[in-house]
Scaffold this motif. Structure first.
Motif, PDB file in Angstrom:
ATOM      1  N   ALA A 189      51.937  44.631  41.787  1.00  0.00           N
ATOM      2  CA  ALA A 189      51.924  43.993  40.463  1.00  0.00           C
ATOM      3  C   ALA A 189      52.283  42.512  40.572  1.00  0.00           C
ATOM      4  O   ALA A 189      51.688  41.668  39.888  1.00  0.00           O
ATOM      5  CB  ALA A 189      52.896  44.714  39.533  1.00  0.00           C
ATOM      6  N   LYS A 190      53.223  42.193  41.455  1.00  0.00           N
ATOM      7  CA  LYS A 190      53.621  40.793  41.647  1.00  0.00           C
ATOM      8  C   LYS A 190      52.462  39.970  42.188  1.00  0.00           C
ATOM      9  O   LYS A 190      52.203  38.851  41.727  1.00  0.00           O
ATOM     10  CB  LYS A 190      54.819  40.726  42.600  1.00  0.00           C
ATOM     11  N   ASN A 191      51.729  40.512  43.158  1.00  0.00           N
ATOM     12  CA  ASN A 191      50.621  39.764  43.743  1.00  0.00           C
ATOM     13  C   ASN A 191      49.428  39.663  42.805  1.00  0.00           C
ATOM     14  O   ASN A 191      48.718  38.651  42.810  1.00  0.00           O
ATOM     15  CB  ASN A 191      50.215  40.394  45.078  1.00  0.00           C
ATOM     16  N   LEU A 192      49.211  40.680  41.985  1.00  0.00           N
ATOM     17  CA  LEU A 192      48.157  40.586  40.978  1.00  0.00           C
ATOM     18  C   LEU A 192      48.491  39.483  39.970  1.00  0.00           C
ATOM     19  O   LEU A 192      47.607  38.744  39.523  1.00  0.00           O
ATOM     20  CB  LEU A 192      47.973  41.925  40.269  1.00  0.00           C
ATOM     21  N   ASP A 193      49.783  39.376  39.647  1.00  0.00           N
ATOM     22  CA  ASP A 193      50.201  38.312  38.732  1.00  0.00           C
ATOM     23  C   ASP A 193      50.053  36.938  39.390  1.00  0.00           C
ATOM     24  O   ASP A 193      49.669  35.969  38.732  1.00  0.00           O
ATOM     25  CB  ASP A 193      51.651  38.547  38.300  1.00  0.00           C
TER      26      ASP A 193
ATOM     27  N   THR B 183      36.879  46.838  33.306  1.00  0.00           N
ATOM     28  CA  THR B 183      38.200  47.397  33.539  1.00  0.00           C
ATOM     29  C   THR B 183      38.613  47.062  34.957  1.00  0.00           C
ATOM     30  O   THR B 183      37.809  46.609  35.776  1.00  0.00           O
ATOM     31  CB  THR B 183      38.209  48.935  33.364  1.00  0.00           C
ATOM     32  N   SER B 184      39.868  47.343  35.260  1.00  0.00           N
ATOM     33  CA  SER B 184      40.377  47.008  36.579  1.00  0.00           C
ATOM     34  C   SER B 184      39.818  47.916  37.662  1.00  0.00           C
ATOM     35  O   SER B 184      39.980  47.648  38.833  1.00  0.00           O
ATOM     36  CB  SER B 184      41.911  47.091  36.585  1.00  0.00           C
TER      37      SER B 184
ATOM     38  N   VAL C  78      42.563  42.443  37.372  1.00  0.00           N
ATOM     39  CA  VAL C  78      42.453  42.129  38.795  1.00  0.00           C
ATOM     40  C   VAL C  78      42.684  43.389  39.616  1.00  0.00           C
ATOM     41  O   VAL C  78      43.567  44.196  39.308  1.00  0.00           O
ATOM     42  CB  VAL C  78      43.484  41.054  39.205  1.00  0.00           C
ATOM     43  N   GLN C  79      41.883  43.556  40.670  1.00  0.00           N
ATOM     44  CA  GLN C  79      42.081  44.688  41.572  1.00  0.00           C
ATOM     45  C   GLN C  79      41.707  44.299  42.992  1.00  0.00           C
ATOM     46  O   GLN C  79      40.953  43.332  43.217  1.00  0.00           O
ATOM     47  CB  GLN C  79      41.252  45.896  41.142  1.00  0.00           C
ATOM     48  N   ALA C  80      42.246  45.039  43.945  1.00  0.00           N
ATOM     49  CA  ALA C  80      41.954  44.803  45.352  1.00  0.00           C
ATOM     50  C   ALA C  80      40.618  45.447  45.702  1.00  0.00           C
ATOM     51  O   ALA C  80      40.296  46.538  45.244  1.00  0.00           O
ATOM     52  CB  ALA C  80      43.063  45.380  46.216  1.00  0.00           C
TER      53      ALA C  80
END
Length: 223
Positions: free
Chosen positions: A68-72, A186-187, A97-99
């Motif tokens: 969640a931190k890296n998506l932010d 969607t993500s 955002v998604q990997a």
């Protein structure tokens, strides 16, 4: 597979130069679907080209808090690096955002060798919007490849945008009576890999040339 060309062909330094590809797809219902393929190195280091490509294990080994931190961080990077302009009004959309697997443009898996982040959103255009531009921050570490298109139209208008510059104006399609195609963002909903392949192949060719020009035109320190 086309993004593999981007990542393996551009070896101007010890590591491939990170890439930033923006795609804007305009729908008949006066909506714009935005996609940004983001190399995590762009926000992980001030000089992202000094890092090797980010392995899939970087994402797989994180817990939910770290993810969640890296998506932010990715959202903050986009907010500080890209501006999306309709007429003269700047917009910063809410990103999902998604990997993803950078080579296959699919969801990350246990076999993913290199990870990118895919940011997506759908923006309703202002009623008076006639043109669209993307502005890249002056302190951006890499140029942007921008791919503009209309849903259902095979023609893609590619552009390269350097730090501190804005893209050429893209004429926003007029409202049509055609019913909009389903395009929920969607993500977890990834673009069809086969349908996006030719766009990514086009982007790979552009990035190879663009990265070379950008790198060799940078000022170099004297020994």
């Amino acid at each position: 597979m086309a993004l593999a060309l981007i990542l393996t062909a551009v070896r101007i330094q010890a590591h491939p130069i990170p890439t930033l590809v923006v795609e804007a797809i305009f729908h008949p219902d006066r909506a714009c679907e935005l996609k940004v393929n983001l190399d995590p190195r762009l926000f992980l280091h001030e000089v992202p080209s000094t890092l090797p490509p980010v392995p899939g294990s970087w994402w797989r080994d994180q817990d939910e808090t770290e993810r969640a931190k890296n998506l932010d961080r990715a959202r903050q990077y986009l907010a500080g690096t890209l501006q999306f302009v309709f007429n003269s009004s700047s917009s910063q959309p809410p990103w999902e955002v998604q990997a993803i697997d950078s080579m296959l443009n699919t969801e990350i898996s246990a076999t993913t060798a290199e990870v990118h982040l895919l940011a997506r959103c759908r923006v309703n255009l202002p009623t008076d919007a006639k043109e669209f531009k993307v502005t890249l921050a002056r302190n951006a570490a890499v140029p942007v490849i921008l791919l503009n298109s209309e849903l259902g139209n095979p023609k893609v208008v590619p552009q390269s945008v350097y730090p501190g510059e804005s893209s050429r104006a893209f004429s926003v399609p007029v409202t049509t009576s055609s019913p909009p195609e389903s395009a929920s963002v969607t993500s977890t909903a990834l673009p069809n890999a086969t349908g996006s392949l030719w766009r990514l192949m086009l982007a790979s060719v552009l990035v190879v040339g663009l990265a070379a020009v950008f790198w060799w035109s940078r000022p170099r320190s004297k020994a």
